[in-house]
Write an enzyme that holds these catalytic residues in place. Sequence first.
Site, PDB file in Angstrom:
ATOM      1  N   ALA A  25      40.946  39.113  40.261  1.00  0.00           N
ATOM      2  CA  ALA A  25      40.919  37.916  39.412  1.00  0.00           C
ATOM      3  C   ALA A  25      41.883  38.110  38.264  1.00  0.00           C
ATOM      4  CB  ALA A  25      39.515  37.640  38.891  1.00  0.00           C
ATOM      5  N   GLY A  27      42.409  36.643  34.168  1.00  0.00           N
ATOM      6  CA  GLY A  27      41.826  35.878  33.070  1.00  0.00           C
ATOM      7  C   GLY A  27      42.779  35.795  31.902  1.00  0.00           C
ATOM      8  N   GLY A  28      42.248  35.321  30.767  1.00  0.00           N
ATOM      9  CA  GLY A  28      43.078  35.116  29.585  1.00  0.00           C
ATOM     10  C   GLY A  28      43.524  36.407  28.927  1.00  0.00           C
ATOM     11  N   MET A  29      42.774  37.523  29.162  1.00  0.00           N
ATOM     12  CA  MET A  29      43.108  38.772  28.504  1.00  0.00           C
ATOM     13  C   MET A  29      43.597  39.841  29.474  1.00  0.00           C
ATOM     14  SD  MET A  29      39.935  39.108  25.818  1.00  0.00           S
ATOM     15  CE  MET A  29      38.716  38.973  27.107  1.00  0.00           C
ATOM     16  N   VAL A  32      42.148  41.773  36.874  1.00  0.00           N
ATOM     17  CA  VAL A  32      41.199  42.726  37.442  1.00  0.00           C
ATOM     18  C   VAL A  32      41.624  43.043  38.874  1.00  0.00           C
ATOM     19  CG1 VAL A  32      38.783  43.175  38.001  1.00  0.00           C
ATOM     20  CG2 VAL A  32      39.365  41.785  36.003  1.00  0.00           C
ATOM     21  N   ASP A 141      30.591  37.089  23.843  1.00  0.00           N
ATOM     22  CA  ASP A 141      31.217  36.181  24.814  1.00  0.00           C
ATOM     23  C   ASP A 141      30.319  36.040  26.040  1.00  0.00           C
ATOM     24  OD1 ASP A 141      33.105  34.425  25.744  1.00  0.00           O
ATOM     25  OD2 ASP A 141      34.406  35.965  26.585  1.00  0.00           O
TER      26      ASP A 141
END
Length: 684
Positions: A25, A27-29, A32, A141
């Site tokens: 995956a 994501g914004g940061m 993975v 979060d």
Amino acid sequence: MQEVAKDPLIGSTVDGRYLVLSKVARGGMSTVYLAKDIRLNRNIALKILHPHLAVDNAFIERLQREAWSAASLSHPHVVQIHDHGAGTGHAYLVLEYIDGYTLRDVIDTNGALTPRQALDLMDPIVEGLAAAHSAGLVHRDVKPENVLISHSGWVKIGDFGLSRAVTTNTNTATLLGTVAYIAPELVNGQGGDARSDIYSAGIMLYELLTGAQPFRGTVPIAVAMQHVRDDVPPPSAAVPGLPAEMDELVRYMSEKDPDNRPANGASLLEDLRHIRATLTPAELDAGGSSTRADAPAWADGGVTEAIPAGSGGEAGKLAADSGDTTVLAAAVHPTSVLPAGRRLYVDEAVPDGGTESLPRLSKREQRAGARARAKAAARPVTTLGPRHPRRRALLWVLVVLILGVLGALAGWYLALGPGALATVPNVHNKTVAQAQAMLHAEGFDLVSTTDVFSEQVATGMVVDTDPVHGTSQRRFQGVTLQVSKGPVLYPVPALGGMTLEDAKAALTAGHLAVGSVGGIYDEKAPAGTVLSQDPAAGGGFRANSKVNVVVSKGPKPIPVPTVVGKTSDDARAALTSLGLVPEIAPGQVNSATIPAGSVASQSPQSGELTAGGKVTLTLSKGPRMVMVPDLVGKQVGAATAELQALGFKVQVENLLGGFFGTVRFQDPQGVEAPEGSTVTLKVI
């Protein structure tokens, strides 16, 4: 079809230990990957942070500290951090690999869940948060995307450590962009603690029960401000039939003031398990979406499976050891996602043949309970001495009668009396008297009022109730009427003498707005200064009401007239009439064209001045007197040139045709004459 470029990390080895197998995956940061720990020969989740974070040394240091703290937390419902590191151009975290899916996948696939399913999912999540809060860690979060569910049924919450490291970095947009679950205090910049995680978990519980988030908007800031301003609606408003206890639990978890929420995960876990134990099977299975053929195994509605006492299970062993002649059975509810042997709830048999839902105890708690039961078993429960059977029978009859009366009174009290449940009616936009009458008709006798501002509801009319209409509660509990005292009115500040920019700032600070801006000339006020306003200072006006202002354009400009050639008196009179100030220069100048006493020059010659501006006038003292030379006998060309050089005009008259070109007579001759005057030459 265009071929997707292969990720260069796939197939490579990070730090000589982690073989990257595939991308999971992005994501914004971070991104993975599924990787293999070559040293330990096990699959791990490798989280590679995006390059802009990897080159921030301060962020890497914070990440290391947070990773150390998070790695110290070992709990079955928290994704374990195994390692972290930073190499050339990248930084990474090594996490426990969960082969499964996220809670977001569960919501997208199944929509609204029943209270049983939602509570079974929330229990391990909250248990993981409780362990983190006890260790001094705050997630910051909490959202469905960070809840991982393995195919074998384990629920784990991830991204501890990374969340706090990113929020302390200068680039916080990635984390705070998750506005659907953000706590109000984080939006207001007040910082968060364990209670912020509780708020996010409350939003997540609402979404599990309804299949949708409570707040939506076209831009993230709109959603964030709803978290600050608006109360989370009860789930039963979206899914009718949900028990009131679920509405109350969501409200309790999502209070705007952190002090009104559960203090931490441990406190919430106790409340959550208590509510689940008190709900009936029908209430636990209320709501939810229609059963799907492709729904995962955990979404089975919580069917109870009976286990015989002699089956060898733990419940059966307890029944056999109790010595009762009655064969007891235990039933285990399959929970949402937990595998066999790690159930959240065990329904142990009770004497009347029903079941009571209790939390599963840890081995340490089980041993402590066994010691307590052994100690209680050694304590005598009857009184030694003579017995009176008849007296005892009479006492039992009295006890039964008293209990029957008390039961009847309690039944009346809870079913028909002040303790009965009633629904708060909708009294919006009613008068106070009308609202009180409607509440009394429903059995609510304890009615109070409080004043609130309202932009939509007229003064003296009811805006809303607390609790809100549609809520079910006991009749003896109070209902507060929120009565409108009209819109909030703001006074108009005094703007006179301010600059226009200062006036705009003052109106904005006072919740008002600038209307039209006019301008007039003013001889005293500097340009840009507010001279007047409409409406005047004071009074009360609604928010964003417009205030018109008139601003000074400074003194009015006056065109400078030309007075050269005028007499001194005429020139001064012309300037004075326009508001200008004439000044006579101390020296005078000769002028061949302007007579003595008249204006020979002025300064400035043109342009604009303001009232009181000075114009300097230089007066003429007439033409200069020049000696006329004797030019008789000279050729006319040379004579003409000499006279013109002295400033005279020359007039030539030919005698006898002027054949020789010689000056024979001149007038004047040998005397002084005014510069610019004419000298006559007669030529033969």
